[in-house]
Design a protein around this motif. Structure first.
Motif, mmCIF file in Angstrom:
data_model
loop_
_atom_site.group_PDB
_atom_site.id
_atom_site.type_symbol
_atom_site.label_atom_id
_atom_site.label_comp_id
_atom_site.label_asym_id
_atom_site.label_seq_id
_atom_site.Cartn_x
_atom_site.Cartn_y
_atom_site.Cartn_z
ATOM 1 N N ALA A 73 0.933 -1.276 -0.022
ATOM 2 C CA ALA A 73 -0.031 0.110 0.022
ATOM 3 C C ALA A 73 0.834 1.163 -0.013
ATOM 4 O O ALA A 73 1.709 1.429 0.693
ATOM 5 C CB ALA A 73 -1.009 0.083 1.239
ATOM 6 N N PRO A 74 0.615 2.145 -1.047
ATOM 7 C CA PRO A 74 1.387 3.525 -0.863
ATOM 8 C C PRO A 74 1.272 4.161 0.381
ATOM 9 O O PRO A 74 0.159 4.376 0.879
ATOM 10 C CB PRO A 74 0.788 4.312 -2.118
ATOM 11 N N VAL A 75 2.212 4.908 0.824
ATOM 12 C CA VAL A 75 2.173 5.661 2.134
ATOM 13 C C VAL A 75 1.948 7.047 1.751
ATOM 14 O O VAL A 75 2.778 7.616 0.983
ATOM 15 C CB VAL A 75 3.329 5.546 2.858
ATOM 16 N N GLU A 76 0.966 7.457 2.547
ATOM 17 C CA GLU A 76 0.634 8.883 1.953
ATOM 18 C C GLU A 76 1.473 9.850 3.107
ATOM 19 O O GLU A 76 2.051 9.510 3.981
ATOM 20 C CB GLU A 76 -0.968 9.260 2.415
ATOM 21 N N GLY A 77 1.621 11.220 2.559
ATOM 22 C CA GLY A 77 2.353 12.025 3.141
ATOM 23 C C GLY A 77 3.674 12.638 2.365
ATOM 24 O O GLY A 77 3.753 12.142 1.264
ATOM 25 N N ASN A 78 4.424 13.437 2.977
ATOM 26 C CA ASN A 78 5.506 14.251 2.236
ATOM 27 C C ASN A 78 6.947 13.635 2.642
ATOM 28 O O ASN A 78 7.782 14.382 2.833
ATOM 29 C CB ASN A 78 5.360 15.366 2.296
ATOM 30 N N ARG A 79 6.833 12.186 3.164
ATOM 31 C CA ARG A 79 8.188 11.770 3.413
ATOM 32 C C ARG A 79 9.011 11.788 2.410
ATOM 33 O O ARG A 79 8.991 11.272 1.231
ATOM 34 C CB ARG A 79 7.980 10.547 3.917
ATOM 35 N N PRO A 80 10.392 12.390 2.741
ATOM 36 C CA PRO A 80 11.327 12.397 1.499
ATOM 37 C C PRO A 80 11.935 11.279 1.117
ATOM 38 O O PRO A 80 12.051 10.255 2.230
ATOM 39 C CB PRO A 80 12.326 13.421 2.223
ATOM 40 N N PRO A 81 12.592 10.980 -0.093
ATOM 41 C CA PRO A 81 13.143 9.759 -0.454
ATOM 42 C C PRO A 81 14.208 9.389 0.184
ATOM 43 O O PRO A 81 14.840 10.576 0.751
ATOM 44 C CB PRO A 81 13.512 9.767 -1.850
ATOM 45 N N PRO A 82 15.060 8.358 0.434
ATOM 46 C CA PRO A 82 16.144 7.915 0.925
ATOM 47 C C PRO A 82 17.294 8.752 0.215
ATOM 48 O O PRO A 82 17.039 8.952 -0.919
ATOM 49 C CB PRO A 82 16.336 6.360 1.083
ATOM 50 N N ALA A 83 18.692 8.900 0.673
ATOM 51 C CA ALA A 83 19.393 9.542 0.095
ATOM 52 C C ALA A 83 19.948 8.839 -1.140
ATOM 53 O O ALA A 83 20.110 7.371 -1.283
ATOM 54 C CB ALA A 83 20.712 9.455 1.096
ATOM 55 N N LYS A 85 17.944 8.253 -3.706
ATOM 56 C CA LYS A 85 16.796 7.809 -4.566
ATOM 57 C C LYS A 85 15.872 9.138 -4.953
ATOM 58 O O LYS A 85 15.876 10.170 -4.621
ATOM 59 C CB LYS A 85 15.993 6.978 -3.464
ATOM 60 N N GLY A 86 14.935 8.402 -5.842
ATOM 61 C CA GLY A 86 14.293 9.738 -6.355
ATOM 62 C C GLY A 86 14.783 9.972 -7.998
ATOM 63 O O GLY A 86 15.760 9.616 -8.299
ATOM 64 N N PRO A 87 13.779 10.697 -8.553
ATOM 65 C CA PRO A 87 12.523 11.295 -8.309
ATOM 66 C C PRO A 87 11.353 10.002 -8.440
ATOM 67 O O PRO A 87 10.313 10.300 -8.074
ATOM 68 C CB PRO A 87 12.402 12.285 -9.358
ATOM 69 N N THR A 88 11.933 8.973 -9.200
ATOM 70 C CA THR A 88 10.756 7.895 -9.313
ATOM 71 C C THR A 88 10.892 6.996 -7.951
ATOM 72 O O THR A 88 11.688 6.866 -7.206
ATOM 73 C CB THR A 88 11.045 6.917 -10.356
ATOM 74 N N GLY A 89 9.821 6.341 -8.031
ATOM 75 C CA GLY A 89 9.626 5.461 -6.628
ATOM 76 C C GLY A 89 8.845 6.086 -5.583
ATOM 77 O O GLY A 89 8.350 7.119 -5.554
ATOM 78 N N VAL A 108 8.784 1.038 3.368
ATOM 79 C CA VAL A 108 10.173 1.047 2.770
ATOM 80 C C VAL A 108 10.177 1.692 1.492
ATOM 81 O O VAL A 108 8.757 1.873 0.938
ATOM 82 C CB VAL A 108 10.444 -0.750 2.474
ATOM 83 N N TRP A 109 11.275 1.911 0.937
ATOM 84 C CA TRP A 109 11.271 2.755 -0.355
ATOM 85 C C TRP A 109 11.437 1.730 -1.578
ATOM 86 O O TRP A 109 12.388 0.854 -1.396
ATOM 87 C CB TRP A 109 12.389 3.614 -0.413
ATOM 88 N N LEU A 110 10.487 1.670 -2.399
ATOM 89 C CA LEU A 110 10.457 0.909 -3.443
ATOM 90 C C LEU A 110 10.765 1.856 -4.835
ATOM 91 O O LEU A 110 10.077 2.879 -5.165
ATOM 92 C CB LEU A 110 9.322 0.074 -3.856
ATOM 93 N N ASP A 111 11.961 1.393 -5.685
ATOM 94 C CA ASP A 111 12.012 2.221 -6.624
ATOM 95 C C ASP A 111 11.133 2.346 -7.804
ATOM 96 O O ASP A 111 11.163 3.162 -8.477
ATOM 97 C CB ASP A 111 13.364 1.713 -7.304
ATOM 98 N N GLN A 112 10.268 1.371 -7.853
ATOM 99 C CA GLN A 112 9.348 1.093 -8.622
ATOM 100 C C GLN A 112 7.985 0.386 -8.045
ATOM 101 O O GLN A 112 8.090 -0.687 -7.545
ATOM 102 C CB GLN A 112 9.643 0.307 -10.003
ATOM 103 N N ALA A 113 6.891 1.173 -8.574
ATOM 104 C CA ALA A 113 5.512 0.619 -7.883
ATOM 105 C C ALA A 113 5.089 -0.581 -8.335
ATOM 106 O O ALA A 113 5.392 -1.026 -9.507
ATOM 107 C CB ALA A 113 4.430 1.575 -8.060
ATOM 108 N N PRO A 114 4.670 -1.766 -7.361
ATOM 109 C CA PRO A 114 4.058 -2.965 -7.916
ATOM 110 C C PRO A 114 3.004 -2.582 -9.070
ATOM 111 O O PRO A 114 2.255 -1.689 -8.919
ATOM 112 C CB PRO A 114 3.623 -3.636 -6.764
ATOM 113 N N GLY A 115 3.254 -3.277 -10.067
ATOM 114 C CA GLY A 115 2.240 -3.189 -11.174
ATOM 115 C C GLY A 115 0.919 -3.942 -11.228
ATOM 116 O O GLY A 115 0.983 -5.218 -10.262
ATOM 117 N N VAL A 116 -0.027 -3.967 -11.982
ATOM 118 C CA VAL A 116 -1.332 -4.556 -11.939
ATOM 119 C C VAL A 116 -1.369 -5.016 -13.334
ATOM 120 O O VAL A 116 -1.342 -4.274 -14.255
ATOM 121 C CB VAL A 116 -2.485 -3.686 -11.559
#
Length: 277
Positions: A73-83, A85-89, A108-116
């Protein structure tokens, strides 16, 4: 979390699959079709967990958690990515349902969202379509009988000739399948060829010459007296085109059909000629 489905497949990007992040197992039975979506935490197998969460212990047959179905489940909020990492993920929390209670692990940080797999989800939506049997309508009425050589007007009741829709969902994604009636094939049971008509057919309009042929109808040329049970089987088979739409995709699916039948008596009309006295 269990999702009622005929065949829902949630795919994980290759990079995530290599890290042991997810697995999906789907099964179907006539009484309880369902899809079990399971995921693991990077560095941990998707099966049973040993001490210290190092993936020790034997995995079950489907490499899924034994304590309930899980998904990311995606986590809502403005938590910055880990050092680095980003802008994707994004941040995702492994969420599980066990014994009727939900639980969510540390994000946890995922570089790419799980797909459907939208196509598989569309098939699930198609399997949920509730299509009515065609309502057979005739003029003259089939009760108590029809007459030989009298044109019969045929059509499908408009209440059973309407588009129907159904949906299937996984967290964050919903796909809709829509079935639309297109043609009706009539079988008359008297040995004549079937007749396929585009559309539902045209109802008989009062005031129309009863000797006129219907745009989609039939004229019986023999009685049903010699038929089995002294009836002809009048059958209507409707074909439904099926389309699907979802976020970022749309397409067509295999058509569906519905059928209804009626037992019809066809009688020979009698002519009486009275001579002059």
């Amino acid at each position: 979390m269990l999702f009622a489905a005929a065949a829902v497949v949630v795919t994980m990007p290759p990079a995530l699959a290599d890290d042991g992040i997810g697995h999906v197992s789907c099964s179907q039975s006539p009484s309880a079709p369902e899809c079990e979506i399971a995921a693991g935490v990077p560095g941990r197998s998707g099966g049973s967990r040993g001490a210290a969460g190092n993936g020790s212990g034997e995995s079950d047959k489907n490499n899924a958690d034994s304590d309930g179905a899980c998904y990311w489940a995606p986590v809502e909020g403005n938590r910055p990515p880990p050092a680095g990492k980003g802008p994707t993920g994004g941040w995702y929390a492994r969420t599980c349902a066990a014994n009727g209670r939900g639980s969510q692990e540390t994000p946890v940080w995922l570089d790419q969202a799980p797909g459907v797999d939208l196509a598989a989800l569309a098939q699930t939506a198609r399997s949920r379509l509730q299509l009515p049997a065609p309502g057979i309508r005739t003029n003259p009425s089939t009760a108590p009988f029809l007459l030989v050589r009298v044109p019969v007007w045929l059509w499908v009741d408009p209440l059973t000739w309407e588009a129907r829709s159904a949906t299937a969902s996984v967290p964050g994604v919903t796909v809709t399948a829509t079935a639309t009636p297109t043609t009706v094939r009539w079988s008359f049971g008297d040995g004549s060829a079937d007749l396929t008509c585009a559309g539902a057919g045209e109802p008989f309009t009062p005031g129309t010459d009863p000797r006129a042929s219907s745009p989609c109808g039939h004229t019986y040329t023999r009685s049903s007296a010699a038929a089995r049970n002294e009836r002809f089987a009048l059958r209507a088979t409707v074909t439904w085109s099926v389309t699907w739409s979802g976020p970022g995709g749309a397409g067509t699916l295999t058509p569906l059909t519905t059928t209804a039948s009626a037992a019809v008596r066809v009688a020979q009309s009698q002519t009486v000629v009275e001579g002059a006295r």
